[in-house]
Scaffold this active site. Structure first.
Site, mmCIF file in Angstrom:
data_model
loop_
_atom_site.group_PDB
_atom_site.id
_atom_site.type_symbol
_atom_site.label_atom_id
_atom_site.label_comp_id
_atom_site.label_asym_id
_atom_site.label_seq_id
_atom_site.Cartn_x
_atom_site.Cartn_y
_atom_site.Cartn_z
ATOM 1 N N PRO A 2 0.842 -1.205 0.000
ATOM 2 C CA PRO A 2 0.000 0.000 0.000
ATOM 3 C C PRO A 2 0.871 1.246 0.000
ATOM 4 O O PRO A 2 1.739 1.396 0.837
ATOM 5 C CB PRO A 2 -0.773 -0.108 1.313
ATOM 6 C CG PRO A 2 -0.578 -1.500 1.805
ATOM 7 C CD PRO A 2 0.703 -1.980 1.221
ATOM 8 N N GLU A 3 0.670 2.116 -0.942
ATOM 9 C CA GLU A 3 1.420 3.366 -0.980
ATOM 10 C C GLU A 3 0.476 4.511 -0.675
ATOM 11 O O GLU A 3 -0.698 4.323 -0.428
ATOM 12 C CB GLU A 3 2.075 3.540 -2.346
ATOM 13 C CG GLU A 3 3.246 2.594 -2.574
ATOM 14 C CD GLU A 3 4.390 2.800 -1.559
ATOM 15 O OE1 GLU A 3 4.485 3.885 -0.963
ATOM 16 O OE2 GLU A 3 5.163 1.866 -1.366
ATOM 17 N N LYS A 53 2.125 7.498 5.263
ATOM 18 C CA LYS A 53 1.639 6.138 5.105
ATOM 19 C C LYS A 53 0.663 5.742 6.216
ATOM 20 O O LYS A 53 0.404 4.575 6.446
ATOM 21 C CB LYS A 53 2.822 5.167 5.072
ATOM 22 C CG LYS A 53 3.677 5.373 3.829
ATOM 23 C CD LYS A 53 4.792 4.375 3.737
ATOM 24 C CE LYS A 53 5.544 4.578 2.423
ATOM 25 N NZ LYS A 53 6.652 3.631 2.294
#
Ligand SMILES: [Zn+2]
Length: 248
Positions: A2-3, A53
């Site tokens: 996941p970015e 993040k």
């Protein structure tokens, strides 16, 4: 992995729950230990935002829940009552929808102001040790064991890894930050990063200090001591022989 962009999409999906009082469940055993439902259930969800993040969920009363997805974490939005198999980390249930977090990785309550006060993530790849050091130096009078749990200084270290990292670096939790050298602070932070990363990857946690009061230190045999520390009175564990209160 996941970015930032997928986190922003998750934040957008979760907007439908903003303004609602949510029911909170933590079905997964690793999330269940955090006691979140007792603190969050029935509170109004006021804001959801992606910061770096992290997904930050702001609840009424100034409580902010930080979700860091690491490698496998995913947020899904489903109709309320959707059948599922498996145990998600977190379910936030509104009147019509529910947000479901799978494979949470990092899930914790942070300071009342959330994002701006959050220190660099100890699980960062790589971790920003220099900023952590700079923030720790802003609190010279504090005991280093207490400072390590302050999420504004370093984000992500809990009571278990505080004890383990201090033992690894041979620094007493009771030593003032001012009396702890840069090398020692780096050693503590690096130990925390390495131990926590290994734990995340293997699902196993090494324990040589935490919860071992009265048992022999693995290095020198001296009984491990335990005492409440800081405002939260969280129990600190340390070896009085090889983790001296003062620098060598
Ligand atoms: Zn020892």
């Amino acid at each position: 992995m996941p970015e930032g962009d997928s986190l922003h999409r998750a934040a957008q999906r979760l907007q439908v729950l903003v303004g609602e009082r949510v029911e909170v469940e933590t079905p997964h055993p690793r999330a269940a230990v955090k006691g979140l439902p007792g603190r969050l259930d029935g509170r109004r969800l006021e804001q959801v935002e992606a910061v770096g993040k992290n997904l930050l969920l702001h609840f009424e009363g100034g409580l902010v829940l930080r979700s860091h997805l690491r490698m496998k974490g995913r947020w899904r939005l489903e109709r309320r009552g959707t059948a599922r198999t498996g145990k998600p980390w977190l379910v936030l249930r509104g009147a019509e929808h529910e947000a479901v977090l799978w494979n949470g990785a990092v899930l914790e309550l942070v300071g009342p102001r959330g994002a701006p006060r959050l220190g660099p993530d100890i699980l960062g790849e790589p971790p920003d040790y220099e900023t952590m050091l700079a923030r720790l130096r802003t609190e010279p009078e504090r005991e280093v064991g207490d400072a390590l749990l302050d999420q504004r200084l370093v984000a992500g270290i809990g009571n278990v890894w505080k004890a383990e990292a201090l033992w690894e670096a041979r620094v007493s939790p009771w030593r003032a930050v001012a009396d702890t050298s840069d090398e020692e602070l780096r050693a503590i932070l690096q130990a925390a990063h390495e131990l926590m990363t290994t734990s995340v990857e293997t699902g196993r946690a090494r324990r040589v200090a935490y919860n071992r009061a009265g048992r022999g230190c693995r290095r020198c045999g001296t009984p491990i001591e335990a005492r409440g520390q800081g405002d939260g009175n969280r129990i600190a564990y340390w070896c009085p022989a090889c983790q001296p209160d003062h620098a060598h």
